[in-house]
Design an enzyme around this catalytic site. Structure first.
Site, PDB file in Angstrom:
ATOM      1  CB  SER A 164       6.053 -23.036 -85.694  1.00  0.00           C
ATOM      2  OG  SER A 164       6.799 -22.566 -84.582  1.00  0.00           O
ATOM      3  CG  HIS A 185       5.929 -26.019 -82.109  1.00  0.00           C
ATOM      4  ND1 HIS A 185       6.723 -26.976 -82.702  1.00  0.00           N
ATOM      5  CD2 HIS A 185       6.236 -24.847 -82.709  1.00  0.00           C
ATOM      6  CE1 HIS A 185       7.465 -26.403 -83.639  1.00  0.00           C
ATOM      7  NE2 HIS A 185       7.201 -25.112 -83.655  1.00  0.00           N
ATOM      8  CG  ASP A 233       7.098 -29.944 -81.140  1.00  0.00           C
ATOM      9  OD1 ASP A 233       7.192 -28.993 -80.326  1.00  0.00           O
ATOM     10  OD2 ASP A 233       6.902 -29.761 -82.365  1.00  0.00           O
TER      11      ASP A 233
END
Ligand SMILES: *[C@@H]1O[C@H](CO)[C@@H](O)[C@H](O)[C@H]1NC(C)=O
Ligand SMILES: *[C@@H]1O[C@H](CO)[C@@H](O)[C@H](O)[C@H]1NC(C)=O
Ligand SMILES: *[C@@H]1O[C@H](CO)[C@@H](O)[C@H](O)[C@H]1NC(C)=O
Ligand SMILES: *[C@@H]1O[C@H](CO)[C@@H](O)[C@H](O)[C@H]1NC(C)=O
Length: 378
Positions: free
Chosen positions: A43, A354, A351
């Site tokens: 990610s 990340h 979040d």
């Protein structure tokens, strides 16, 4: 939680290594005009892969830069986006996306939750992506042969696919490994057991780099893994198991594993330089840059570095069951539980897992100062 900002000495004993961030092979000359980027990872560099395969990342992801969810787990751009911008290339399309893609300047095989090693659980059980690094290189194999078949048909395909010469001239960026470590912890392993997995993880990494090389890859830009012991999701989910923290509130055992992984990754890359004589491999110390940002956040205009901007409740504004953008229905009305904070531009963690666009931009600026300007002499 001790705030490291009150401890003045931190400023001095933090890595002076910013100037020594990169170790580049002396053998191959690195050009500056990369015509394409092929990215592999998790990610930290997913520009839409997981969203394409398993459904979209919800709003408020993307709110700062794109103004809508863009398949990135952030309020805006990722480090890979800033790399693309700095090379004058468009943002990378996710290989898995079947709508609106343009691969003329590269492709992105990263998906959120990806690991180097194949996991023994599904996404629905363990939360990790089925597109592990080996699968990403198989997809790249398919991409090379299929794109060339269609490129040779000409017409529209020449507009959206790379020509053959781009594969050997491209920059290959890799940012993966953090999830291999956290998946070990989440499956109940001790720090010692997780540390013992690292050689096997890096053996798999080596195999994947060699297969990219066999497909023509020559310029490798490899990020090490970040200080994930400073991230809210690790602090919230794992602190009870290993409660030691440093003066910044970061989990010491977790960052210790990250540092061990990184030094062994650095050694692995040194070995790869011997095995891949025509390749140029750059080891990029993202760990030091991210730790510098988190530990000296206020000095750089950031605040609450250990707290998620977009989340729900608890000490870290992070709840594993109520993610950023999570909604619930109360009396027939939809209510957002995982809201964004007031000033994402001042925050490090988006979040809880990340980084924010502001943090990604800061990290990119740090690594590019030593690298794209200095070492690559662009
Ligand atoms: C999956 O299971 C196999 C067989 O037990 C084991 O060798 C491998 O290490 C496991 N993979 C992970 C990521 O735990
Ligand atoms: C794909 O990107 C290239 C390079 O930016 C551009 O020239 C081309 O027009 C784009 N094609 C489409 C269909 O968007
Ligand atoms: C990586 O290893 C090399 C030796 O092979 C060393 O000179 C360099 O300082 C290491 N890089 C980092 C960031 O630790
Ligand atoms: C839902 O509606 C009921 C009945 O009108 C009311 O008593 C209750 O307080 C409402 N709940 C919330 C959370 O608004």
């Amino acid at each position: 939680m001790a705030s490291c900002l009150r401890e003045g000495h931190i400023v001095f004993h933090l890595p002076a290594a910013i100037l020594l961030l990169l170790s580049v092979t002396a053998s191959a000359a690195i050009p500056c005009d990369f015509p394409a980027i092929f990215n592999f990872g998790d990610s930290n560099s997913d520009t839409g892969g997981l969203s394409a395969a398993f459904g979209p990342a919800p709003p408020p992801n993307g709110e700062t830069f794109f103004g809508r969810p863009s398949g990135r787990y952030s309020d805006g751009r990722l480090i890979i986006d800033f790399i693309a911008e700095s090379l004058g290339l468009p943002y990378l399309s996710a290989y898995l996306n079947s709508i609106g893609t343009n691969f003329s300047h590269g492709a992105n095989f990263a998906t959120a939750g990806s690991t180097i090693r194949q996991q023994n659980t599904t996404l629905f059980q363990g939360g990790f992506s089925p597109f592990s690094l080996d699968v990403q290189t198989w997809q790249f194999t398919q991409f090379v042969s299929r794109s060339q078949f269609f490129y040779e048909q000409g017409g529209f395909f020449k507009d959206i696919l790379p020509g053959e010469d781009r594969f050997s001239k491209a920059l290959y960026t890799i940012d993966i490994g953090q999830n291999d470590i956290t998946s070990g912890y989440f499956s109940g392993k001790t720090t010692e057991e997780v540390r013992a997995d690292i050689p096997d993880i890096l053996n798999k990494f080596t195999i994947s780099m060699k297969s990219i090389y066999l497909l023509g890859g020559r310029y490798f830009w490899i990020h090490n893994t970040g200080p994930f012991g400073c991230l809210p999701y690790v602090l919230d989910r794992l602190m009870l198991r290993a409660p030691e923290v440093d003066h910044c509130g970061c989990g010491t055992p977790f960052n210790g594993v990250a540092q061990l992984f990184n030094s062994m990754l650095n050694e692995t890359i040194t070995e790869l330089r011997k095995d891949l004589p025509l390749a140029s491999l750059t080891y990029v110390d993202v760990y030091s840059v991210k730790y510098k940002l988190i530990s000296q956040a206020r000095n750089y205009g950031f605040e609450h570095p250990l707290k998620a901007c977009c989340g729900h409740g608890g000490m870290y504004n992070y709840d594993a069951h109520v993610g950023c953008g999570a909604k619930t229905v109360v009396n027939g009305t939809e209510v957002v539980l995982g809201n964004s904070c007031m000033e994402p531009l001042k925050r490090v963690s988006w979040d809880g897992v990340h980084y924010t666009e502001a943090a990604n931009k800061w990290v990119f600026n740090q690594i590019s100062e030593g690298a794209l300007k200095g070492v690559l002499k662009c």
